[in-house]
Enzyme design. Structure first.
Site, PDB file in Angstrom:
ATOM      1  N   ALA A  25       2.299  -9.100   9.545  1.00 34.67           N
ATOM      2  CA  ALA A  25       1.770  -7.788   9.225  1.00 34.67           C
ATOM      3  C   ALA A  25       1.367  -7.734   7.759  1.00 34.67           C
ATOM      4  CB  ALA A  25       2.811  -6.732   9.529  1.00 34.67           C
ATOM      5  N   GLU A  26       2.291  -8.105   6.910  1.00 31.22           N
ATOM      6  CA  GLU A  26       2.048  -7.944   5.487  1.00 31.22           C
ATOM      7  C   GLU A  26       2.064  -9.284   4.789  1.00 31.22           C
ATOM      8  OE1 GLU A  26       3.537  -4.576   3.362  1.00 31.22           O
ATOM      9  OE2 GLU A  26       1.670  -4.163   4.387  1.00 31.22           O
ATOM     10  N   LYS A  70       7.202 -17.392   2.956  1.00 31.03           N
ATOM     11  CA  LYS A  70       6.567 -16.120   3.298  1.00 31.03           C
ATOM     12  C   LYS A  70       5.959 -15.549   2.030  1.00 31.03           C
ATOM     13  CE  LYS A  70       7.895 -11.646   5.251  1.00 31.03           C
ATOM     14  NZ  LYS A  70       8.880 -10.928   6.040  1.00 31.03           N
ATOM     15  N   ASP A 128      12.358  -2.331  10.937  1.00 27.43           N
ATOM     16  CA  ASP A 128      11.137  -2.741  11.641  1.00 27.43           C
ATOM     17  C   ASP A 128      11.510  -3.591  12.850  1.00 27.43           C
ATOM     18  OD1 ASP A 128       8.511  -3.285  12.327  1.00 27.43           O
ATOM     19  OD2 ASP A 128       8.199  -4.767  10.760  1.00 27.43           O
TER      20      ASP A 128
END
Ligand SMILES: Nc1ncnc2c1ncn2[C@@H]1O[C@H](COP(=O)(O)OP(=O)(O)OP(=O)(O)O)[C@@H](O)[C@H]1O
Ligand SMILES: [Mg+2]
Lengths: 352, 302
Positions: B33-34, B52, B171
């Site tokens: 997503a980000e 990441k 989330d």
């Protein structure tokens, strides 16, 4: 086939005529008229007044639609109306009109979910086939994706809708509601420069807007203070913070949240298309931000203009006709309205 | 359906030290997503690592973007270390830089629960189509569903464990739960108390990762039989509020229902296991009822 659509779930009364010439060719818009009830600055629209407005205009708009398209009632296959969600009194006012017309002309009456109307119209206008949909309006904030004959809600506002947040802030500022409070905030935001710190609340694909509203309202109180010595100043430059800065900060923050939850849904379902529908979807800054996000994901954003983003009758006509063509039967016997009607409650028979 | 991988059009430049020509190769696996997730190695060529990277978001005002990137990276690093210490199954943190936006995590083998479920239901649809084998297919499905219920239990237990140490994920979706296949040769350390486990955990990350690297790829059938690993803690927060925990479950429930409509009936098992294995779970589940009502009955107008 041709359908007449009646929409009045909030302060916009919309009447539209649409034709579906064949299953393969795009729909043709024969008429799309709207009349909006505008409340005075500092006030929202009340159900009673809004319903009275719709009652006063509905016949006139239907007549004008017929004139404009040179159609006769016998050309129409069905009457579609908004069953919900929305405000009770305005919904009922328009449903009664729809029922009357259906009986008068002896036409099937097809109930339509307002949110599904927005989505189907957006898809038809933009040609986006299977996008993640951001539906943002005064009453709704939803991130939606289609699967197994339903529009499934992946994310939504946990409290108030984003459009409601903007509208209420316009009331705090007592700016005009004409043509729409959100539109006027957008114009002010264009001249804002400073980004003030506001709460940013995202939970997975859900978002919350009431904390931001409270925070920006409180800041507005200080920006609009009578005595200049009490007014809010920028910490670094010492300059006065303006109403424009507030609108800018509010938009930058809430739109970033919307783009973020949309992106999360896109990553989750593996989609690269995004479609924005609903009144807030007219906002050019939101469209621009969404475009930047979609580009980075190798996709693109689809949006429509004011004619289709803002509540309208044509989308109800279109979704109603899709349902009618897929075999949905006349619903005169239970042509009721409901204030709460979830997008995922509708069986989307016309898609695989 | 898999997550977007190859479609990344914008080439992202990673911050140093990952730009050095001598640094190990980076293999872009997922555009999350980000973030962008690379598989690479750290410290030694045999220690696989998930790098990441949260690139700046062009759509966001630069000030807001910096604020969020930093806050999320810090949240993720802190919460992961905390979870590791308290015995929640999460990847260990190998390194991070919140100014430039990267975090290096222990590589987790296996697939996301989302991919696992997609796999199962894809097979199911395929089998349903073959009417000749219908009966056999159906029995097979029942068997799979039984196994899936086991997976649901594990998810419930994992989330309960997370909440019991005072962390909310923020989330919870099936994309943020991984199923790591169990390795036959794997040695565990039974009887650790929490403090011992904490120390051991930190020191163990590298060794464990090394062992993981040497483990063979699992057979597909074995795959439902693994450990649930929680990932993606950028929106996590440390909390004692039942309300926050209930929202965590609500978010997961809806993500589940919308992403895996065919498996919706299995979700109750997540809640069952959650309530049975986490002491305060019943209170949170009652709160969940309230959160659900709010969501469904919420007025559509403000
Ligand atoms: N430690 C890991 N080992 C192996 N694969 C991983 C690991 N962490 C993440 N992945 C894979 O990468 C995907 C994206 O990672 P993650 O969920 O952490 O990022 P994201 O969704 O972009 O994050 P955020 O929501 O915080 O912006 C996961 O769904 C999973 O498939
Ligand atoms: Mg994720």
């Amino acid at each position: 086939m041709i359908a007449l659509g009646l929409e009045g779930s909030a302060n916009k009364l919309g009447i539209g005529l649409i034709s579906h010439p064949s299953p393969t060719s795009p729909p043709i818009i024969l008429a799309n008229l709207r009349h909006t009830y505008i409340s005075p600055p500092g006030a929202g629209f009340l159900p009673k007044d809004t319903a009275a407005h719709h009652r006063a205009w509905v016949i006139r708009l239907i007549k004008r639609c017929l004139q404009q398209s040179s159609l006769r009632p016998s050309d129409i296959a069905c009457i579609a109306f908004t069953k919900g969600p929305g405000m009770g009194a305005p919904l009922t006012a328009v449903a009664v009109a729809a029922r009357t017309v259906a009986l008068l002309w002896d036409k099937p009456l097809i109930p339509v979910n307002h949110c599904v109307g927005h989505i189907e119209m957006g898809r038809a206008i933009t040609g986006a086939e299977n996008p993640v949909v951001l539906y943002v309006s005064g009453g709704n904030t939803q991130v939606i994706a289609y699967s197994c004959q339903r529009y499934r809600i992946f994310g939504e506002a946990l409290d108030i809708a984003v459009g409601n947040c903007l509208d209420r802030f316009a009331r705090t500022l007592a700016i005009s509601n004409d043509p729409a409070p959100g539109y006027n905030i957008e114009q002010l935001a264009k001249r804002g420069k400073r980004l003030l710190d506001l709460p940013y609340t995202v939970k997975g694909m859900d978002a919350s807007f009431s904390g931001i509203l409270a925070a920006v309202d409180a800041l507005a109180g200080r920006v609009l203070a009578e005595e200049e010595s009490k007014r809010l100043r920028d910490e670094e430059s010492g300059e006065l913070v303006t109403v424009e800065d507030l609108c800018f900060s509010l938009q930058e923050t809430v739109f970033a949240m919307l783009v973020e939850i949309t992106e999360r849904a896109m990553a989750h379902v593996g989609s690269q298309q995004v479609l924005i529908v609903g009144g807030v979807g007219c906002n050019e800054r939101l469209q621009e931000m969404m475009g930047l996000m979609a580009k980075e994901r190798g996709g693109s954003v689809y949006a429509t203009d004011e004619r289709f983003c803002i509540d309208n009758g044509i989308m109800i006509a279109h979704a109603g006709l899709l349902a009618f063509e897929s075999g949905v039967k006349d619903g005169l016997d239970d042509s009721t309205c409901t204030q709460r009607f979830r997008t995922d409650a509708v069986h989307i028979k016309w898609r695989d | 359906m898999t997550l977007t991988t190859a479609a990344v059009t914008t080439a992202h430049t990673l911050p140093p030290p990952f730009t050095s020509p001598t640094s190990p190769p980076l293999d872009l696996r997922v555009q999350g997503a980000e973030s962008l997730l690379y598989k690479t190695t750290l410290l030694t060529p045999s220690l696989p690592c998930a790098l990441k990277y949260r690139p700046p978001k062009a759509y966001r005002h630069a000030t807001l973007d910096r604020r969020l990137t930093k806050a999320r990276l810090l949240a993720e690093a802190r919460v992961l270390v905390r979870c590791r210490r308290d015995g929640v199954t999460v990847p260990g943190v190998l390194g991070a830089d919140w100014e430039t936006g990267w975090i290096a995590l222990e590589w987790v083998e296996g697939r996301t629960v989302r991919e696992v479920l997609d796999g199962v239901y894809h097979v199911r649809e395929h089998r349903d189509a073959q009417s000749a084998e219908e009966k056999e297919g159906k029995e097979g499905i029942e068997g799979i569903e039984k196994q899936l219920l086991g997976l649901m239990r594990k998810v419930g237990v994992a989330v309960g464990k997370l909440h019991s140490v005072g962390v909310c994920h923020g989330d919870l979706t099936t994309s943020n739960l991984m199923l790591r296949p169990r390795k036959k040769k794997r040695t565990t350390h039974p009887g650790h108390d929490a403090a011992e486990a904490a120390e051991a955990a930190e020191a163990d990350i590298a060794m464990e990762a090394l062992r993981d690297a040497q483990a063979q790829e699992p057979e597909p059938e074995q795959e439902l039989d693994g450990d649930v690993v929680l990932i993606d803690f950028g929106l996590a927060n440390q909390t004692v509020q039942d309300e926050d925990k209930a929202v965590d479950l609500y978010v997961l429930e809806r993500a589940f229902g919308s992403t895996h409509p065919q498996a919706e009936h299995l979700f109750q098992e997540v809640l069952n296991a959650y309530g049975e294995n986490y002491k305060a779970g019943q209170t949170v589940l009652r709160k969940l009822d309230q959160v659900r009502m709010r969501g469904r009955k919420k007025s559509m107008l403000g």
